[in-house]
Design a protein around this motif. Sequence first.
Motif, PDB file in Angstrom:
ATOM      1  N   ARG A  42      41.117  46.676  40.924  1.00 56.29           N
ATOM      2  CA  ARG A  42      39.782  47.023  40.451  1.00 56.29           C
ATOM      3  C   ARG A  42      39.534  48.530  40.490  1.00 56.29           C
ATOM      4  O   ARG A  42      38.710  49.042  39.737  1.00 56.29           O
ATOM      5  CB  ARG A  42      38.713  46.314  41.298  1.00 56.29           C
ATOM      6  N   ASN A  82      35.495  36.293  44.000  1.00 55.20           N
ATOM      7  CA  ASN A  82      34.346  37.129  44.379  1.00 55.20           C
ATOM      8  C   ASN A  82      33.387  36.443  45.339  1.00 55.20           C
ATOM      9  O   ASN A  82      32.690  37.106  46.107  1.00 55.20           O
ATOM     10  CB  ASN A  82      33.613  37.636  43.133  1.00 55.20           C
ATOM     11  N   GLN A 105      30.555  43.005  42.231  1.00 59.08           N
ATOM     12  CA  GLN A 105      31.543  42.012  41.794  1.00 59.08           C
ATOM     13  C   GLN A 105      30.873  40.634  41.688  1.00 59.08           C
ATOM     14  O   GLN A 105      31.189  39.701  42.410  1.00 59.08           O
ATOM     15  CB  GLN A 105      32.713  41.994  42.775  1.00 59.08           C
ATOM     16  N   GLY A 138      32.056  45.724  39.056  1.00 60.56           N
ATOM     17  CA  GLY A 138      32.168  46.651  40.173  1.00 60.56           C
ATOM     18  C   GLY A 138      30.880  47.440  40.313  1.00 60.56           C
ATOM     19  O   GLY A 138      29.910  47.214  39.581  1.00 60.56           O
ATOM     20  N   LEU A 181      36.094  47.235  47.178  1.00 59.49           N
ATOM     21  CA  LEU A 181      36.435  46.289  46.112  1.00 59.49           C
ATOM     22  C   LEU A 181      37.404  45.271  46.689  1.00 59.49           C
ATOM     23  O   LEU A 181      38.137  45.555  47.645  1.00 59.49           O
ATOM     24  CB  LEU A 181      37.053  47.021  44.929  1.00 59.49           C
TER      25      LEU A 181
END
Length: 478
Positions: free
Chosen positions: A329, A150, A280, A382, A324
């Motif tokens: 995800r 991330n 994220q 998310g 994403l």
Amino acid sequence: MTSYPDLKLYIGGEWRDTENHLPVVNPATEEEIGRLPHAEIADLDDALAAAEDGFRIWRNTAPRDRANVMLKAAALLRERQEEIARSITAEHGKPLTQARLEVIRGSEFIEWDAGEAVRTYGRVIPSAPGVRYVVHHQPIGVVLGLSPWNFPMSQPCRKIAGALATGCSIILKAAEETPAGALHIVRAFHDAGLPPGVLNLVFGTPATISDHLIRQDPVRLVAFTGSTAVGRHLTTLASENMTRVLMELGGHAPVIVCEDTDVERAAITSAVRKYRNAGQVCTSPTRFFVHDSIFDQYAENFVKRAAATTVGNGMEAGIEMGPLANERRVPALSDLVEDARAKGAEVRTGGGRIGNKGYFFEPTVLVNVPDDARVMQEEPFGPLAVINPVSSLDEAIAKANSTPFGLAAYGFTNRADYIDRMTDEIEAGNVSFNTLEASLPETPFGGVKSSGYGREGGIEGLDNYMIVKNISHSMQIV
């Protein structure tokens, strides 16, 4: 745009390719942008041998000299900000403005730890006449760093900086989905003159790499950022060899919004931060517990700002939220939304995928979500926010503490007594009031409960990378 870098392993001061490769995909376009070398066991053994050699050199390097190399590398990262940021956006999807800030934040981690490299003080303990006790701090040894996808650049920086500042060597296994950030860091240290073997970079099958290297005696610390489930598994592996671990694991950050706050400002601030990095973020505000006297006003402002979020390819101007980072995800978030909806939650905005190209998901707000909905216990990781009313601060604190996680928590209030209560009673390693900034390079960061243990950052951050040795000596033989 600057071309995506040619991906390589880095072992013993040399760049290395392998026969097997993994694809790297742009999450905004679903196009392959690179091929990543896949380390085999022989590569891992070479990295381990190189790290042992590098440790022998680096532990005997003066702290000031270590700091100088680190500062030179950080300066190179700052100079290369645009190139690195474009690589991050290409592989991760985050807006270019956020990627640029990530490069600066990663550089700041290195700069802070470089400053602390010369301040790993011991102490002299008074005792009886003719007897002296001295406490020494020494580097723990070879570190295995495991960083997530991330934050492709700033997360590896934290582990590299902690290891190098204390005199350790490190084998970094960065995320295979977002490898360019780590590669740019290693390139900067290589160009700054870091001795061979002190920093090594590998990619491959995560389970194979962790299972093989954690069992090796030269590895004395496992520094991991990622999910709680994986962290527990790695901790179990490490315990078999009594290897120390530093675990920064999952979160499910609560936000308590008290009745005395500036409602509109708190709602808009929260919505903007919620959708940063497409949510994220392990510290992302997710569960909003709002006093029922201001609930409707807060939810209305939050939903309005969430719906106005500009979503698109992070390379384009004006984009606030990219896709994403990976395909898996999308169904994960959709399942959480549908579960909450089936149990009575109201979807105020969003709730589904955007288009059929790229991994885009709508900024989503759920309200009046029942406690038995999965999203109340599972970190969505998310762009999904839950807003629920509460009747009192007692209820809000109980709700905030109702998950196994305790990484970050937030509160909006102007009352000192409320701040004192939340400070004392919220179960989290990081608690912020009237801001959604969880940590800085100079502050310790880490969790409690299932969010892990140990700290990164601040003066406490280097403790994980050192052993404490007590030395006693007498002026005469006794």
